[in-house]
Design an enzyme around this catalytic site. Structure first.
Site, PDB file in Angstrom:
ATOM      1  N   GLU A 125       0.935  -1.240  -0.109  1.00 34.44           N
ATOM      2  CA  GLU A 125       0.164  -0.194  -0.054  1.00 34.44           C
ATOM      3  C   GLU A 125       0.882   1.200  -0.134  1.00 34.44           C
ATOM      4  O   GLU A 125       1.908   1.304   0.259  1.00 34.44           O
ATOM      5  CB  GLU A 125      -0.917  -0.134   1.266  1.00 34.44           C
ATOM      6  CG  GLU A 125      -2.334  -0.093   1.093  1.00 34.44           C
ATOM      7  CD  GLU A 125      -3.042   0.994   0.292  1.00 34.44           C
ATOM      8  OE1 GLU A 125      -2.541   1.500  -0.813  1.00 34.44           O
ATOM      9  OE2 GLU A 125      -4.263   1.305   0.600  1.00 34.44           O
ATOM     10  N   ASP A 126       0.336   2.415  -0.396  1.00 36.69           N
ATOM     11  CA  ASP A 126       1.134   3.514  -0.532  1.00 36.69           C
ATOM     12  C   ASP A 126       1.114   4.083   0.838  1.00 36.69           C
ATOM     13  O   ASP A 126       1.980   4.438   1.445  1.00 36.69           O
ATOM     14  CB  ASP A 126       0.505   4.575  -1.583  1.00 36.69           C
ATOM     15  CG  ASP A 126      -1.034   4.840  -1.512  1.00 36.69           C
ATOM     16  OD1 ASP A 126      -1.828   4.265  -0.616  1.00 36.69           O
ATOM     17  OD2 ASP A 126      -1.410   5.655  -2.102  1.00 36.69           O
TER      18      ASP A 126
ATOM     19  N   ASP B  68      -3.966   5.691   6.283  1.00 39.33           N
ATOM     20  CA  ASP B  68      -4.565   6.866   7.037  1.00 39.33           C
ATOM     21  C   ASP B  68      -5.475   6.651   7.978  1.00 39.33           C
ATOM     22  O   ASP B  68      -5.017   6.112   9.278  1.00 39.33           O
ATOM     23  CB  ASP B  68      -5.251   7.761   5.798  1.00 39.33           C
ATOM     24  CG  ASP B  68      -5.603   9.403   6.377  1.00 39.33           C
ATOM     25  OD1 ASP B  68      -5.190   9.632   7.006  1.00 39.33           O
ATOM     26  OD2 ASP B  68      -6.238   9.890   5.666  1.00 39.33           O
TER      27      ASP B  68
HETATM   28  P1  XMP Z   1      -7.432   4.974   4.803  1.00 35.87           P
HETATM   29  O1  XMP Z   1      -8.548   4.364   4.585  1.00 35.87           O
HETATM   30  O2  XMP Z   1      -6.323   4.304   5.541  1.00 35.87           O
HETATM   31  O3  XMP Z   1      -7.237   5.610   3.384  1.00 35.87           O
HETATM   32  O4  XMP Z   1      -8.013   6.449   5.226  1.00 35.87           O
HETATM   33  C1  XMP Z   1      -5.914   5.375   2.780  1.00 35.87           C
HETATM   34  C2  XMP Z   1      -6.007   6.041   1.444  1.00 35.87           C
HETATM   35  O5  XMP Z   1      -6.309   7.310   1.348  1.00 35.87           O
HETATM   36  C3  XMP Z   1      -5.590   8.033   0.375  1.00 35.87           C
HETATM   37  N1  XMP Z   1      -4.683   9.182   1.159  1.00 35.87           N
HETATM   38  C4  XMP Z   1      -3.897  10.054   0.582  1.00 35.87           C
HETATM   39  N2  XMP Z   1      -3.617   9.973  -0.403  1.00 35.87           N
HETATM   40  N3  XMP Z   1      -2.143  11.670  -0.131  1.00 35.87           N
HETATM   41  C5  XMP Z   1      -2.652  10.703  -1.106  1.00 35.87           C
HETATM   42  O6  XMP Z   1      -2.514  11.058  -2.217  1.00 35.87           O
HETATM   43  C6  XMP Z   1      -2.178  11.686   1.230  1.00 35.87           C
HETATM   44  O7  XMP Z   1      -1.728  12.520   2.086  1.00 35.87           O
HETATM   45  C7  XMP Z   1      -3.216  10.760   1.565  1.00 35.87           C
HETATM   46  N4  XMP Z   1      -3.898  10.251   3.011  1.00 35.87           N
HETATM   47  C8  XMP Z   1      -4.681   9.302   2.429  1.00 35.87           C
HETATM   48  C9  XMP Z   1      -4.746   6.770  -0.234  1.00 35.87           C
HETATM   49  O8  XMP Z   1      -5.484   6.800  -1.388  1.00 35.87           O
HETATM   50  C10 XMP Z   1      -4.772   5.706   0.737  1.00 35.87           C
HETATM   51  O9  XMP Z   1      -4.463   4.687  -0.027  1.00 35.87           O
HETATM   52 MG    MG Z   2      -4.682   4.447  -2.360  1.00 33.16          MG
END
Ligand code: XMP
Ligand code: MG
Length: 181
Positions: free
Chosen positions: A98-99, A102
């Protein structure tokens, strides 16, 4: 384009050094095992391709695309599979790549869903972790960097599909997203 950013948070060389360490750790933990590495599209693509080429264990590649229901900048509990993986993961060792984590809702729901397919094991690696905003109780097995609660882009991460191709990670200038919200 740099005017779109508050600052560069992680430079290209910092990212690649950390990815190298993660790959070494993962390779060691899975010695003598084969894994299915599942890239979560699209955000994890750059991290995934750098990580897998540094692993020295047998790896099968696979890809999933997931969308979380809900609008705005926070995901909700539910997820929808937009593209499923192709491998049967029954009795396989699965590593989800995963990237960023959050709230943790996306990943915790995905893990619960994949457990029903009876893999031998399931672990997660994320490049970035924003623990401040966590709602679901989930901790990645491997994590690149713990970061503060800022919206970041680059190295796969986007804002409105932009910036994914940048080789570094930057904090997005809040004016950019405030304009369009
Ligand atoms: P959760 O479910 O953990 O979601 O809240 C994770 C997904 O939210 C997106 N995400 C971000 N994408 N910059 C981004 O480009 C950010 O700072 C960021 N924070 C959350 C992302 O798609 C991740 O998989
Ligand atoms: Mg994502």
């Amino acid at each position: 384009m740099t005017k779109d950013f508050l600052k560069v948070l992680l430079a290209e060389n910092e990212i690649s050094a950390r990815v190298e360490q993660l790959a070494a750790e993962i390779s060691k933990d899975y010695t003598d095992k084969e894994i299915i590495a599942v890239c979560i599209l699209k955000g994890a693509t750059l991290f995934y391709s750098d990580l897998i080429r540094r692993l020295n264990i047998p790896v099968k590649l696979d890809f999933m695309a997931i969308s979380s229901y809900g609008y705005g900048t926070e995901s909700t509990g539910e997820i929808r599979i937009k593209k499923d993986m192709e491998n049967d993961i029954c009795n396989a060792h699965v590593l989800i790549v995963e990237d960023i984590i959050d709230t943790g809702c996306t990943l915790s729901n995905l893990i619960e869903m994949l457990k029903q397919r009876r893999p031998a094991s399931i672990k997660t690696v994320c490049l970035l972790d924003k623990p401040e905003r966590r709602k679901a109780s989930i901790k990645p097995d491997y994590c690149g960097f713990v970061i503060e609660d800022n919206f970041v882009v680059g190295y796969g991460l986007d804002y409105a599909e932009k910036y994914r191709n940048l080789p570094y990670i930057a904090i997005l200038e809040p004016k950019i997203y405030e304009k369009t919200m």
